[in-house]
Design an enzyme around this catalytic site. Structure first.
Site, PDB file in Angstrom:
ATOM      1  N   CYS A  67     -11.441  10.168  14.983  1.00 39.56           N
ATOM      2  CA  CYS A  67     -12.771  10.574  14.506  1.00 39.56           C
ATOM      3  C   CYS A  67     -13.800  10.677  15.634  1.00 39.56           C
ATOM      4  O   CYS A  67     -14.857  11.290  15.463  1.00 39.56           O
ATOM      5  CB  CYS A  67     -13.249   9.619  13.419  1.00 39.56           C
ATOM      6  SG  CYS A  67     -12.135   9.587  12.015  1.00 39.56           S
ATOM      7  N   HIS A 110     -20.865  10.922  12.892  1.00 35.91           N
ATOM      8  CA  HIS A 110     -19.569  11.141  12.249  1.00 35.91           C
ATOM      9  C   HIS A 110     -19.736  10.815  10.764  1.00 35.91           C
ATOM     10  O   HIS A 110     -20.419   9.858  10.395  1.00 35.91           O
ATOM     11  CB  HIS A 110     -18.509  10.229  12.892  1.00 35.91           C
ATOM     12  CG  HIS A 110     -17.233  10.189  12.118  1.00 35.91           C
ATOM     13  ND1 HIS A 110     -16.593  11.332  11.702  1.00 35.91           N
ATOM     14  CD2 HIS A 110     -16.475   9.155  11.666  1.00 35.91           C
ATOM     15  CE1 HIS A 110     -15.498  10.998  11.027  1.00 35.91           C
ATOM     16  NE2 HIS A 110     -15.412   9.685  10.993  1.00 35.91           N
ATOM     17  N   ASN A 140     -14.512  12.952   4.824  1.00 33.45           N
ATOM     18  CA  ASN A 140     -14.293  12.570   6.224  1.00 33.45           C
ATOM     19  C   ASN A 140     -13.287  13.535   6.852  1.00 33.45           C
ATOM     20  O   ASN A 140     -12.092  13.457   6.575  1.00 33.45           O
ATOM     21  CB  ASN A 140     -13.772  11.127   6.276  1.00 33.45           C
ATOM     22  CG  ASN A 140     -13.605  10.624   7.704  1.00 33.45           C
ATOM     23  OD1 ASN A 140     -13.596  11.405   8.662  1.00 33.45           O
ATOM     24  ND2 ASN A 140     -13.457   9.313   7.854  1.00 33.45           N
TER      25      ASN A 140
HETATM   26  O1  UT7 Z   1     -13.516   7.749  10.084  1.00 30.15           O
HETATM   27  C1  UT7 Z   1     -12.902   6.662  10.675  1.00 30.15           C
HETATM   28  C2  UT7 Z   1     -13.593   5.419  10.394  1.00 30.15           C
HETATM   29  N1  UT7 Z   1     -13.484   5.056   9.013  1.00 30.15           N
HETATM   30  C3  UT7 Z   1     -14.472   4.431   8.420  1.00 30.15           C
HETATM   31  O2  UT7 Z   1     -15.494   4.248   9.002  1.00 30.15           O
HETATM   32  C4  UT7 Z   1     -14.252   3.921   7.024  1.00 30.15           C
HETATM   33  C5  UT7 Z   1     -14.815   2.519   6.900  1.00 30.15           C
HETATM   34  N2  UT7 Z   1     -14.639   1.902   5.620  1.00 30.15           N
HETATM   35  C6  UT7 Z   1     -15.204   2.349   4.478  1.00 30.15           C
HETATM   36  O3  UT7 Z   1     -15.813   3.406   4.460  1.00 30.15           O
HETATM   37  C7  UT7 Z   1     -15.120   1.488   3.245  1.00 30.15           C
HETATM   38  O4  UT7 Z   1     -14.593   0.224   3.594  1.00 30.15           O
HETATM   39  C8  UT7 Z   1     -14.261   2.103   2.098  1.00 30.15           C
HETATM   40  C9  UT7 Z   1     -15.027   3.285   1.480  1.00 30.15           C
HETATM   41  C10 UT7 Z   1     -12.945   2.558   2.634  1.00 30.15           C
HETATM   42  C11 UT7 Z   1     -14.039   1.062   1.008  1.00 30.15           C
HETATM   43  O5  UT7 Z   1     -15.254   0.503   0.556  1.00 30.15           O
HETATM   44  P1  UT7 Z   1     -15.407  -1.093   0.412  1.00 30.15           P
HETATM   45  O6  UT7 Z   1     -16.738  -1.337  -0.174  1.00 30.15           O
HETATM   46  O7  UT7 Z   1     -15.130  -1.703   1.759  1.00 30.15           O
HETATM   47  O8  UT7 Z   1     -14.297  -1.447  -0.665  1.00 30.15           O
HETATM   48  P2  UT7 Z   1     -13.016  -2.396  -0.518  1.00 30.15           P
HETATM   49  O9  UT7 Z   1     -12.001  -1.791   0.378  1.00 30.15           O
HETATM   50  O10 UT7 Z   1     -13.475  -3.793  -0.247  1.00 30.15           O
HETATM   51  O11 UT7 Z   1     -12.479  -2.364  -2.018  1.00 30.15           O
HETATM   52  C12 UT7 Z   1     -13.221  -2.933  -3.097  1.00 30.15           C
HETATM   53  C13 UT7 Z   1     -12.407  -2.798  -4.362  1.00 30.15           C
HETATM   54  C14 UT7 Z   1     -10.998  -3.376  -4.238  1.00 30.15           C
HETATM   55  O12 UT7 Z   1     -10.693  -3.984  -5.467  1.00 30.15           O
HETATM   56  P3  UT7 Z   1     -10.801  -5.589  -5.641  1.00 30.15           P
HETATM   57  O13 UT7 Z   1      -9.863  -6.162  -4.612  1.00 30.15           O
HETATM   58  O14 UT7 Z   1     -12.239  -5.927  -5.369  1.00 30.15           O
HETATM   59  O15 UT7 Z   1     -10.381  -5.807  -7.056  1.00 30.15           O
HETATM   60  C15 UT7 Z   1     -10.114  -2.142  -4.099  1.00 30.15           C
HETATM   61  O16 UT7 Z   1      -8.814  -2.335  -4.560  1.00 30.15           O
HETATM   62  O17 UT7 Z   1     -12.245  -1.416  -4.719  1.00 30.15           O
HETATM   63  C16 UT7 Z   1     -10.847  -1.124  -4.933  1.00 30.15           C
HETATM   64  N3  UT7 Z   1     -10.581   0.257  -4.531  1.00 30.15           N
HETATM   65  C17 UT7 Z   1     -10.796   1.308  -5.342  1.00 30.15           C
HETATM   66  N4  UT7 Z   1     -11.225   1.397  -6.609  1.00 30.15           N
HETATM   67  C18 UT7 Z   1     -11.343   2.630  -7.146  1.00 30.15           C
HETATM   68  C19 UT7 Z   1     -10.169   0.700  -3.323  1.00 30.15           C
HETATM   69  N5  UT7 Z   1     -10.086   2.053  -3.330  1.00 30.15           N
HETATM   70  C20 UT7 Z   1     -10.475   2.445  -4.566  1.00 30.15           C
HETATM   71  C21 UT7 Z   1     -10.618   3.711  -5.180  1.00 30.15           C
HETATM   72  N6  UT7 Z   1     -11.046   3.755  -6.453  1.00 30.15           N
HETATM   73  N7  UT7 Z   1     -10.364   4.870  -4.523  1.00 30.15           N
END
Ligand code: UT7
Length: 324
Positions: A114, A251, A281
Protein backbone atom coordinates in the site's frame (compact mmCIF):
# COMPACT_ATOMS: atom_id res chain seq x y z
CA UNK A 1 19.06 26.16 -9.31
CA UNK A 2 17.60 22.81 -8.23
CA UNK A 3 16.02 20.14 -10.38
CA UNK A 4 12.50 19.34 -9.17
CA UNK A 5 10.28 16.46 -10.20
CA UNK A 6 6.88 17.97 -10.95
CA UNK A 7 3.52 16.30 -11.51
CA UNK A 8 2.37 17.44 -14.95
CA UNK A 9 -0.89 15.49 -15.09
CA UNK A 10 -2.92 12.71 -13.49
CA UNK A 11 -5.09 9.87 -14.79
CA UNK A 12 -7.07 6.91 -13.56
CA UNK A 13 -8.94 3.78 -14.46
CA UNK A 14 -11.60 1.95 -12.46
CA UNK A 15 -13.10 -1.34 -13.65
CA UNK A 16 -16.72 -1.24 -14.76
CA UNK A 17 -18.00 -3.70 -12.17
CA UNK A 18 -19.12 -1.99 -8.94
CA UNK A 19 -19.67 -4.11 -5.83
CA UNK A 20 -21.77 -2.43 -3.12
CA UNK A 21 -21.85 -3.51 0.51
CA UNK A 22 -25.20 -5.14 -0.30
CA UNK A 23 -23.33 -7.27 -2.87
CA UNK A 24 -20.74 -8.17 -0.19
CA UNK A 25 -23.57 -9.28 2.12
CA UNK A 26 -24.33 -11.97 -0.48
CA UNK A 27 -20.74 -13.29 -0.37
CA UNK A 28 -19.80 -12.91 3.32
CA UNK A 29 -21.48 -13.07 6.71
CA UNK A 30 -21.35 -9.28 7.01
CA UNK A 31 -23.53 -6.17 6.98
CA UNK A 32 -23.44 -2.78 5.31
CA UNK A 33 -23.56 -1.24 8.78
CA UNK A 34 -20.44 -3.12 9.99
CA UNK A 35 -18.42 -2.29 6.85
CA UNK A 36 -19.36 1.42 6.90
CA UNK A 37 -18.79 1.83 10.65
CA UNK A 38 -15.45 -0.03 10.81
CA UNK A 39 -13.90 1.03 7.49
CA UNK A 40 -15.95 3.78 5.82
CA UNK A 41 -16.28 1.68 2.64
CA UNK A 42 -19.65 1.72 0.81
CA UNK A 43 -18.67 0.32 -2.60
CA UNK A 44 -15.63 -0.79 -4.59
CA UNK A 45 -14.67 -1.79 -8.15
CA UNK A 46 -13.62 -5.31 -9.18
CA UNK A 47 -11.80 -6.08 -12.41
CA UNK A 48 -13.29 -8.55 -14.87
CA UNK A 49 -11.83 -12.07 -14.79
CA UNK A 50 -9.76 -11.50 -17.94
CA UNK A 51 -8.80 -7.90 -17.04
CA UNK A 52 -5.20 -7.70 -15.83
CA UNK A 53 -3.25 -5.24 -13.73
CA UNK A 54 -1.43 -4.28 -16.94
CA UNK A 55 -4.73 -3.51 -18.71
CA UNK A 56 -5.71 -1.19 -15.86
CA UNK A 57 -2.24 0.41 -15.73
CA UNK A 58 -2.32 1.12 -19.48
CA UNK A 59 -5.80 2.68 -19.25
CA UNK A 60 -4.76 4.96 -16.35
CA UNK A 61 -1.53 5.91 -18.15
CA UNK A 62 -3.45 6.81 -21.33
CA UNK A 63 -5.73 9.06 -19.26
CA UNK A 64 -2.71 10.82 -17.70
CA UNK A 65 -1.04 11.24 -21.12
CA UNK A 66 -4.26 12.68 -22.57
CA UNK A 67 -4.53 15.15 -19.69
CA UNK A 68 -0.92 16.24 -20.35
CA UNK A 69 -1.42 16.49 -24.12
CA UNK A 70 1.45 14.05 -24.56
CA UNK A 71 2.06 10.78 -26.45
CA UNK A 72 3.84 7.70 -25.15
CA UNK A 73 6.84 8.66 -27.33
CA UNK A 74 7.24 11.86 -25.24
CA UNK A 75 7.96 9.76 -22.11
CA UNK A 76 11.39 8.38 -21.14
CA UNK A 77 10.51 5.67 -18.60
CA UNK A 78 7.82 3.81 -16.67
CA UNK A 79 7.56 2.79 -13.02
CA UNK A 80 4.61 0.73 -11.80
CA UNK A 81 3.87 0.26 -8.10
CA UNK A 82 2.05 -3.05 -7.70
CA UNK A 83 1.89 -6.19 -5.56
CA UNK A 84 -0.44 -7.94 -8.00
CA UNK A 85 1.43 -8.13 -11.34
CA UNK A 86 -0.10 -10.35 -14.03
CA UNK A 87 3.17 -12.30 -14.48
CA UNK A 88 6.06 -13.08 -12.15
CA UNK A 89 8.12 -11.46 -14.89
CA UNK A 90 8.39 -9.45 -17.06
CA UNK A 91 7.16 -6.42 -15.13
CA UNK A 92 3.89 -4.60 -15.70
CA UNK A 93 6.06 -1.56 -16.50
CA UNK A 94 7.66 -3.06 -19.62
CA UNK A 95 4.24 -4.09 -20.90
CA UNK A 96 3.02 -0.52 -20.45
CA UNK A 97 6.19 0.76 -22.11
CA UNK A 98 5.63 -1.42 -25.18
CA UNK A 99 1.87 -0.77 -25.40
CA UNK A 100 2.24 3.01 -25.28
CA UNK A 101 5.42 3.35 -27.35
CA UNK A 102 7.37 4.88 -24.47
CA UNK A 103 11.07 5.51 -25.27
CA UNK A 104 13.39 2.74 -24.07
CA UNK A 105 14.50 4.32 -20.79
CA UNK A 106 14.06 2.60 -17.41
CA UNK A 107 10.92 0.47 -16.92
CA UNK A 108 10.38 -1.57 -13.76
CA UNK A 109 7.91 -2.45 -11.00
CA UNK A 110 8.17 -1.57 -7.32
CA UNK A 111 6.57 -3.68 -4.60
CA UNK A 112 5.90 -1.86 -1.36
CA UNK A 113 2.25 -2.90 -1.09
CA UNK A 114 0.00 0.00 0.00
CA UNK A 115 3.03 2.32 0.30
CA UNK A 116 4.03 1.48 -3.29
CA UNK A 117 3.10 4.84 -4.77
CA UNK A 118 5.06 6.85 -2.17
CA UNK A 119 8.06 4.51 -2.58
CA UNK A 120 7.86 4.72 -6.39
CA UNK A 121 7.56 8.51 -6.25
CA UNK A 122 10.78 8.62 -4.23
CA UNK A 123 12.66 6.42 -6.72
CA UNK A 124 11.33 8.34 -9.74
CA UNK A 125 12.34 11.62 -8.07
CA UNK A 126 15.90 10.32 -7.59
CA UNK A 127 16.11 9.20 -11.22
CA UNK A 128 14.81 12.53 -12.52
CA UNK A 129 17.18 14.50 -10.29
CA UNK A 130 20.22 12.46 -11.36
CA UNK A 131 19.25 13.02 -15.01
CA UNK A 132 18.44 9.37 -15.84
CA UNK A 133 15.09 10.44 -17.30
CA UNK A 134 13.26 13.72 -17.83
CA UNK A 135 9.71 12.41 -18.02
CA UNK A 136 8.27 9.37 -16.26
CA UNK A 137 4.94 7.64 -16.23
CA UNK A 138 4.38 6.59 -12.62
CA UNK A 139 1.46 4.24 -12.11
CA UNK A 140 -0.10 2.50 -9.10
CA UNK A 141 -2.14 -0.48 -10.33
CA UNK A 142 -3.66 -3.40 -8.42
CA UNK A 143 -5.96 -6.37 -8.84
CA UNK A 144 -6.36 -7.20 -5.15
CA UNK A 145 -9.59 -9.11 -5.86
CA UNK A 146 -7.31 -11.86 -7.20
CA UNK A 147 -5.63 -12.38 -3.79
CA UNK A 148 -8.72 -12.03 -1.60
CA UNK A 149 -9.78 -15.16 0.28
CA UNK A 150 -13.49 -15.37 -0.49
CA UNK A 151 -14.00 -17.28 2.76
CA UNK A 152 -12.50 -14.51 4.92
CA UNK A 153 -14.90 -11.65 5.71
CA UNK A 154 -12.29 -9.80 7.75
CA UNK A 155 -10.26 -8.88 4.63
CA UNK A 156 -12.68 -9.68 1.80
CA UNK A 157 -14.86 -6.61 2.29
CA UNK A 158 -11.93 -4.17 2.28
CA UNK A 159 -9.78 -4.61 -0.82
CA UNK A 160 -10.48 -3.65 -4.44
CA UNK A 161 -9.06 -3.01 -7.91
CA UNK A 162 -8.05 0.01 -9.98
CA UNK A 163 -5.17 2.11 -11.28
CA UNK A 164 -3.98 5.71 -10.99
CA UNK A 165 -1.17 7.38 -12.91
CA UNK A 166 0.84 10.58 -13.03
CA UNK A 167 3.18 12.07 -15.62
CA UNK A 168 6.28 13.32 -13.82
CA UNK A 169 8.68 15.75 -15.43
CA UNK A 170 11.83 17.62 -14.56
CA UNK A 171 11.60 21.37 -13.92
CA UNK A 172 13.85 24.02 -12.43
CA UNK A 173 13.24 25.15 -8.88
CA UNK A 174 14.86 27.40 -6.28
CA UNK A 175 15.33 24.60 -3.79
CA UNK A 176 12.68 25.94 -1.42
CA UNK A 177 9.30 24.69 -0.26
CA UNK A 178 7.76 27.23 -2.69
CA UNK A 179 8.93 25.15 -5.69
CA UNK A 180 6.45 23.07 -7.64
CA UNK A 181 7.14 19.33 -7.55
CA UNK A 182 8.37 16.81 -5.00
CA UNK A 183 9.78 18.76 -2.04
CA UNK A 184 10.73 15.83 0.21
CA UNK A 185 9.98 12.14 0.69
CA UNK A 186 10.32 10.04 3.85
CA UNK A 187 10.38 6.22 3.73
CA UNK A 188 10.37 3.72 6.63
CA UNK A 189 10.07 -0.01 7.29
CA UNK A 190 9.86 -2.48 10.16
CA UNK A 191 10.12 -6.06 8.93
CA UNK A 192 9.66 -7.42 12.45
CA UNK A 193 5.95 -6.68 11.85
CA UNK A 194 5.77 -8.70 8.61
CA UNK A 195 3.38 -11.28 10.09
CA UNK A 196 0.51 -8.89 10.84
CA UNK A 197 -0.23 -8.26 7.15
CA UNK A 198 0.98 -10.64 4.45
CA UNK A 199 0.01 -12.98 1.60
CA UNK A 200 0.29 -16.69 2.40
CA UNK A 201 1.73 -17.73 -0.98
CA UNK A 202 4.39 -16.84 -3.51
CA UNK A 203 6.69 -18.01 -6.28
CA UNK A 204 9.49 -19.51 -4.17
CA UNK A 205 7.32 -20.84 -1.33
CA UNK A 206 3.96 -22.32 -2.33
CA UNK A 207 4.17 -21.69 -6.06
CA UNK A 208 0.76 -20.01 -5.85
CA UNK A 209 -0.29 -16.37 -5.58
CA UNK A 210 -1.77 -16.90 -2.09
CA UNK A 211 -4.34 -14.92 -0.12
CA UNK A 212 -4.26 -11.82 2.08
CA UNK A 213 -3.96 -12.39 5.85
CA UNK A 214 -4.31 -9.46 8.23
CA UNK A 215 -4.49 -8.84 11.94
CA UNK A 216 -6.66 -5.80 11.34
CA UNK A 217 -6.60 -4.35 14.86
CA UNK A 218 -2.80 -4.55 15.08
CA UNK A 219 -2.29 -2.98 11.65
CA UNK A 220 -4.78 -0.28 12.58
CA UNK A 221 -2.92 0.54 15.79
CA UNK A 222 0.45 0.81 14.02
CA UNK A 223 -1.05 2.76 11.10
CA UNK A 224 -2.46 5.44 13.40
CA UNK A 225 0.81 5.95 15.26
CA UNK A 226 3.17 5.62 12.27
CA UNK A 227 1.12 8.02 10.12
CA UNK A 228 1.11 10.49 12.96
CA UNK A 229 4.91 10.18 13.33
CA UNK A 230 5.72 10.44 9.63
CA UNK A 231 3.57 13.53 9.02
CA UNK A 232 5.28 15.21 11.98
CA UNK A 233 8.63 14.27 10.38
CA UNK A 234 7.59 15.95 7.10
CA UNK A 235 6.63 19.18 8.91
CA UNK A 236 9.84 19.27 10.94
CA UNK A 237 12.11 18.39 8.00
CA UNK A 238 10.66 21.19 5.88
CA UNK A 239 10.26 23.65 8.74
CA UNK A 240 6.59 24.22 7.94
CA UNK A 241 3.33 24.10 9.87
CA UNK A 242 0.26 22.06 8.94
CA UNK A 243 -1.73 25.17 8.04
CA UNK A 244 0.64 25.72 5.07
CA UNK A 245 -0.56 22.42 3.57
CA UNK A 246 -3.67 22.68 1.40
CA UNK A 247 -4.37 18.96 0.94
CA UNK A 248 -3.85 15.67 2.72
CA UNK A 249 -3.97 12.84 0.13
CA UNK A 250 -3.72 9.68 2.24
CA UNK A 251 -3.70 5.99 1.42
CA UNK A 252 -7.33 4.89 1.52
CA UNK A 253 -7.49 1.90 3.89
CA UNK A 254 -9.87 3.06 6.60
CA UNK A 255 -11.72 6.35 7.19
CA UNK A 256 -10.88 6.18 10.91
CA UNK A 257 -7.12 6.09 10.18
CA UNK A 258 -7.52 8.97 7.70
CA UNK A 259 -9.53 11.06 10.19
CA UNK A 260 -6.97 10.44 12.90
CA UNK A 261 -4.10 11.70 10.69
CA UNK A 262 -6.17 14.72 9.62
CA UNK A 263 -6.87 15.47 13.29
CA UNK A 264 -3.18 15.13 14.20
CA UNK A 265 -2.45 17.78 11.57
CA UNK A 266 -5.35 19.95 12.73
CA UNK A 267 -6.77 19.77 9.18
CA UNK A 268 -10.54 19.87 8.69
CA UNK A 269 -11.93 16.99 6.63
CA UNK A 270 -12.71 19.30 3.70
CA UNK A 271 -8.92 19.52 3.15
CA UNK A 272 -8.56 15.73 3.17
CA UNK A 273 -9.16 13.78 -0.05
CA UNK A 274 -11.34 10.76 0.75
CA UNK A 275 -12.18 8.04 -1.76
CA UNK A 276 -12.24 5.00 0.52
CA UNK A 277 -16.06 5.16 0.56
CA UNK A 278 -16.35 4.52 -3.20
CA UNK A 279 -12.99 2.89 -4.07
CA UNK A 280 -12.29 0.65 -1.06
CA UNK A 281 -8.64 -0.20 -0.42
CA UNK A 282 -6.84 -0.39 -3.78
CA UNK A 283 -3.36 -0.62 -2.20
CA UNK A 284 -0.71 1.11 -4.39
CA UNK A 285 -3.43 2.57 -6.63
CA UNK A 286 -5.26 4.40 -3.86
CA UNK A 287 -3.18 7.60 -3.65
CA UNK A 288 -2.95 8.27 -7.41
CA UNK A 289 -6.67 7.46 -7.75
CA UNK A 290 -7.51 9.95 -4.98
CA UNK A 291 -5.13 12.54 -6.39
CA UNK A 292 -6.64 12.23 -9.86
CA UNK A 293 -10.16 12.59 -8.52
CA UNK A 294 -9.36 15.79 -6.62
CA UNK A 295 -7.38 17.26 -9.55
CA UNK A 296 -10.07 16.47 -12.11
CA UNK A 297 -12.93 17.85 -9.99
CA UNK A 298 -10.97 21.09 -9.50
CA UNK A 299 -10.22 20.81 -5.76
CA UNK A 300 -6.44 20.45 -6.14
CA UNK A 301 -4.97 23.21 -8.28
CA UNK A 302 -1.52 23.97 -9.64
CA UNK A 303 0.60 25.37 -6.82
CA UNK A 304 -1.29 23.67 -3.97
CA UNK A 305 0.89 22.02 -1.32
CA UNK A 306 -0.07 18.37 -0.69
CA UNK A 307 0.95 15.79 1.87
CA UNK A 308 0.78 12.17 0.66
CA UNK A 309 1.10 9.32 3.18
CA UNK A 310 0.68 5.54 3.28
CA UNK A 311 1.33 2.37 5.25
CA UNK A 312 1.27 -1.21 4.01
CA UNK A 313 2.31 -4.80 4.63
CA UNK A 314 5.90 -5.24 5.78
CA UNK A 315 5.31 -2.98 7.51
CA UNK A 316 6.46 -0.23 5.16
CA UNK A 317 5.30 3.34 5.34
CA UNK A 318 6.15 6.80 4.13
CA UNK A 319 5.08 10.29 3.17
CA UNK A 320 5.80 12.87 0.51
CA UNK A 321 5.43 16.65 0.46
CA UNK A 322 4.54 17.73 -3.07
CA UNK A 323 3.49 21.06 -4.56
CA UNK A 324 1.12 20.25 -7.43
O1 UT7 B 1 -3.86 -0.97 3.49
C1 UT7 B 1 -2.96 -1.63 4.31
C2 UT7 B 1 -3.14 -1.30 5.71
N1 UT7 B 1 -4.38 -1.82 6.22
C3 UT7 B 1 -5.04 -1.16 7.14
O2 UT7 B 1 -4.66 -0.09 7.49
C4 UT7 B 1 -6.23 -1.82 7.76
C5 UT7 B 1 -6.20 -1.61 9.26
N2 UT7 B 1 -7.28 -2.22 9.99
C6 UT7 B 1 -8.58 -1.88 9.85
O3 UT7 B 1 -8.92 -1.09 8.99
C7 UT7 B 1 -9.58 -2.44 10.82
O4 UT7 B 1 -8.90 -3.11 11.86
C8 UT7 B 1 -10.62 -3.41 10.18
C9 UT7 B 1 -11.59 -2.59 9.32
C10 UT7 B 1 -9.91 -4.43 9.35
C11 UT7 B 1 -11.42 -4.10 11.27
O5 UT7 B 1 -12.00 -3.18 12.17
P1 UT7 B 1 -11.87 -3.40 13.76
O6 UT7 B 1 -12.67 -2.34 14.40
O7 UT7 B 1 -10.40 -3.46 14.09
O8 UT7 B 1 -12.60 -4.79 13.97
P2 UT7 B 1 -12.01 -6.16 14.55
O9 UT7 B 1 -11.06 -6.78 13.60
O10 UT7 B 1 -11.59 -5.95 15.97
O11 UT7 B 1 -13.35 -7.04 14.59
C12 UT7 B 1 -14.43 -6.72 15.46
C13 UT7 B 1 -15.50 -7.77 15.31
C14 UT7 B 1 -14.97 -9.20 15.50
O12 UT7 B 1 -15.98 -9.92 16.18
P3 UT7 B 1 -15.86 -10.19 17.77
O13 UT7 B 1 -14.57 -10.94 17.95
O14 UT7 B 1 -15.84 -8.83 18.41
O15 UT7 B 1 -17.09 -10.98 18.07
C15 UT7 B 1 -14.89 -9.74 14.08
O16 UT7 B 1 -15.02 -11.13 14.01
O17 UT7 B 1 -16.07 -7.73 13.99
C16 UT7 B 1 -16.04 -9.05 13.40
N3 UT7 B 1 -15.86 -8.92 11.95
C17 UT7 B 1 -16.88 -8.70 11.10
N4 UT7 B 1 -18.20 -8.59 11.30
C18 UT7 B 1 -18.97 -8.35 10.21
C19 UT7 B 1 -14.69 -8.91 11.26
N5 UT7 B 1 -14.94 -8.72 9.94
C20 UT7 B 1 -16.28 -8.57 9.83
C21 UT7 B 1 -17.14 -8.33 8.73
N6 UT7 B 1 -18.46 -8.23 8.97
N7 UT7 B 1 -16.67 -8.17 7.47
Amino acid sequence: MTIRTTIRSTGSYLPEKIMTNADMEKIFDTTDEWIVQRSGIRQRHFAAKDETTTDMAIAAAKDALKSAGLEGSDIDGVIVATSTPDSTFPSVAVKVQAALGVKGGPAFDIQAVCSGFVYALTVADSLVRTGAAKRFLLIGAEKFSSIVNWEDRTTGVLFADGAGAVVLEAAEGKGTVEDRGIISTHLHSDGSLKDILYVDGGVSSTGTAGHIKMEGKEVFRHAVSMMSEVVAEVLEHNNITADQIQWLVPHQANIRIIESTGKKLGMSMDRVVVTVDHHGNTSAASIPLALNEAVKDGRIRKGDLMLLEALGGGLVWGAALVRY
